[in-house]
Design an enzyme around this catalytic site. Structure first.
Site, PDB file in Angstrom:
ATOM      1  N   LYS A 106      18.861  17.899  46.297  1.00 27.60           N
ATOM      2  CA  LYS A 106      19.687  17.993  45.087  1.00 27.60           C
ATOM      3  C   LYS A 106      19.273  19.223  44.315  1.00 27.60           C
ATOM      4  O   LYS A 106      18.108  19.634  44.363  1.00 27.60           O
ATOM      5  CB  LYS A 106      19.473  16.758  44.206  1.00 27.60           C
ATOM      6  CG  LYS A 106      20.557  16.528  43.184  1.00 27.60           C
ATOM      7  CD  LYS A 106      21.825  15.997  43.841  1.00 27.60           C
ATOM      8  CE  LYS A 106      22.648  15.140  42.946  1.00 27.60           C
ATOM      9  NZ  LYS A 106      23.425  14.145  43.695  1.00 27.60           N
TER      10      LYS A 106
HETATM   11  N1  GLU Z   1      26.961  14.769  44.521  1.00 28.37           N
HETATM   12  C1  GLU Z   1      27.447  13.754  45.407  1.00 28.37           C
HETATM   13  C2  GLU Z   1      26.450  12.601  45.477  1.00 28.37           C
HETATM   14  O1  GLU Z   1      25.670  12.398  44.577  1.00 28.37           O
HETATM   15  C3  GLU Z   1      27.873  14.296  46.764  1.00 28.37           C
HETATM   16  C4  GLU Z   1      26.810  14.968  47.569  1.00 28.37           C
HETATM   17  C5  GLU Z   1      27.308  15.647  48.848  1.00 28.37           C
HETATM   18  O2  GLU Z   1      28.493  15.600  49.116  1.00 28.37           O
HETATM   19  O3  GLU Z   1      26.462  16.234  49.526  1.00 28.37           O
HETATM   20  O4  GLU Z   1      26.474  11.836  46.389  1.00 28.37           O
END
Ligand code: GLU
Length: 417
Positions: A106
């Site tokens: 992240k």
């Molecule tokens: N931000 C989204 C989540 O928290 C999607 C992450 C992604 O598609 O890699 O799952």
């Protein structure tokens, strides 16, 4: 926010709760509770008036035992190192619970994007892409959208990466616009898994989603699309909110019309002939289903005592603190955890990446059918784990499934003699 729990400590507690039901040694458990590496950096970029601004940014790579790190990038003033570490961990467990061949990562930039123009945001996003370029790649770490980012930012990151690497590599990032290598169904995917999860839990509890009253806290991508798809399944959305406040109408609201009102005015408040409620009031409404779709820590232990909903489906990441989980468990409120309920986003990101790697696009119906299969099978797996173990709730069952998969991959990789 109702509570200031540290999200990273919450994640560690969730892993500890599940680890007692899995055969995992203390050394491996420590590995499961901490990121492999975290980049914390300054981004200096030019404002439109020619002056320079410096902001703090992060990328956490939590665990790569099952494949490339995967997870979004958020732009929010509340972004901290610990928040990004927690969110990267939740991604690792989320990818494992729906069995995607990914680890978790992240990123985040501690800004309020509303403070900047589009050209400033483009310069900032390209500065971040340049900074993380050595870490990311189609087979290394694949970012995606998260809070306050979307197709526009993903397209900029893809372009920056491809330009600097002198290649085409659309699979370096997901959540792109269709003409930049995005996938059909990606924008709706998080809301779709929220709606599927609501349908599955109601089914499992022998209750009818058709006619059930629903409150949704947070009306961004996941909340607004989740509300609309739950409405399609017969749910009766009676209250929704965003950071400016909430609205309530016992007769129900039209989720799409509320979204149009928000697009026009900037907020859901003031829509139609509705009553105004605070976010806290919305979270304690007497509804059948509550969908927290905003940020972490929306419901802490104290607020959980006042929750009147029977079922909670988590569209946000980390909206319930561990204390809230304990209270809700004692009060027999069922919670479908974030790492399953909002996994539609990363699942369709995975489909986008597969399409990018194959240079072959799928139809929207194929995307949605495959997503339906992944989420329903994962829900069944989670319920099986819940029934087969002694764990206290569905969240811990989800961690049991995920931890087993990650530990198996780690063990099977062997060690260097
Ligand atoms: N931000 C989204 C989540 O928290 C999607 C992450 C992604 O598609 O890699 O799952």
């Amino acid at each position: 926010m109702a509570d200031q729990a540290n999200p990273f400590e919450s994640l560690q507690e969730q892993v500890d709760d599940a680890a007692v039901a899995v055969d995992v040694s203390p050394g491996v458990l420590k590995r499961l509770k901490n990121p492999e590496r975290v980049l914390e950096t300054n981004l200096t970029f030019e404002l439109d008036d020619g002056s320079l601004e410096t902001v703090r940014a992060y990328r956490s790579q939590f665990n790569g035992d099952r494949g490339p790190y995967k997870g979004g990038i958020r732009y929010h003033p509340g972004v901290t190192r610990d928040e990004v570490k927690a969110l990267s961990g939740w991604m690792a467990y989320k990818c494992a619970v729906v069995d995607l061949p990914y680890g978790g990562g992240k990123g985040g930039i501690a800004i309020d994007p509303a403070d900047y123009s589009e050209t400033e945001l483009e310069r900032l996003t390209r500065a971040f892409a340049t900074e993380i370029r050595p870490l990311i790649g189609e087979d290394r770490d694949i970012p995606a959208p998260d809070v306050n980012t979307g197709q526009r930012e993903m397209n900029w990151i893809k372009d920056t990466y491809e330009t600097l690497e002198n290649t085409t590599a659309p699979g370096v990032i997901t959540g792109k616009a269709l003409d930049s290598g995005g996938s059909e169904g990606r924008v709706e995917a998080t809301g779709r898994s929220v709606a599927i999860s609501a349908r599955e839990i109601f089914d499992w509890l022998d209750r009818d989603l058709d006619g059930a009253t629903v409150a949704v806290q947070g009306y961004g991508n996941a909340g607004s699309i989740g509300a609309s798809l739950i409405d399609d399944l017969g749910g009766d959305v009676v209250a929704v909110s965003d950071s400016s406040g909430g609205i309530y109408d016992a007769a129900g609201v039209d989720p799409d019309a509320v979204k149009a009102h928000k697009n026009e005015t900037g907020s859901v408040t003031g829509y139609g002939d509705t009553e105004t409620v605070t976010n806290e009031e919305l979270l304690t409404l007497d509804v059948d289903l509550l969908v927290p779709a905003a940020l972490e820590n929306a419901i802490d232990g104290d607020l959980a005592e006042a929750v009147e909903a029977d079922v909670i489906v988590e569209a946000a990441n980390g909206p319930l603190t561990p204390d809230a989980d304990d209270v809700l468990g004692e009060r027999d409120v069922w919670v479908v955890p974030d790492i399953l309920a909002n996994a539609g986003g990363v699942t369709v990101s995975y489909f986008e990446w597969v399409q990018n790697r194959q240079r072959f696009s799928w139809s929207e119906s194929r995307v949605n059918e495959e997503l339906e299969r992944v989420i329903t099978e994962s829900f069944d797996g989670l319920v099986d784990a819940y029934e087969a173990t002694d764990v206290q709730n569905l969240r811990t069952a989800a961690y049991v499934v995920a931890i087993e998969r990650i530990v198996n991959a780690y063990d099977q990789a062997g060690s260097w003699p």
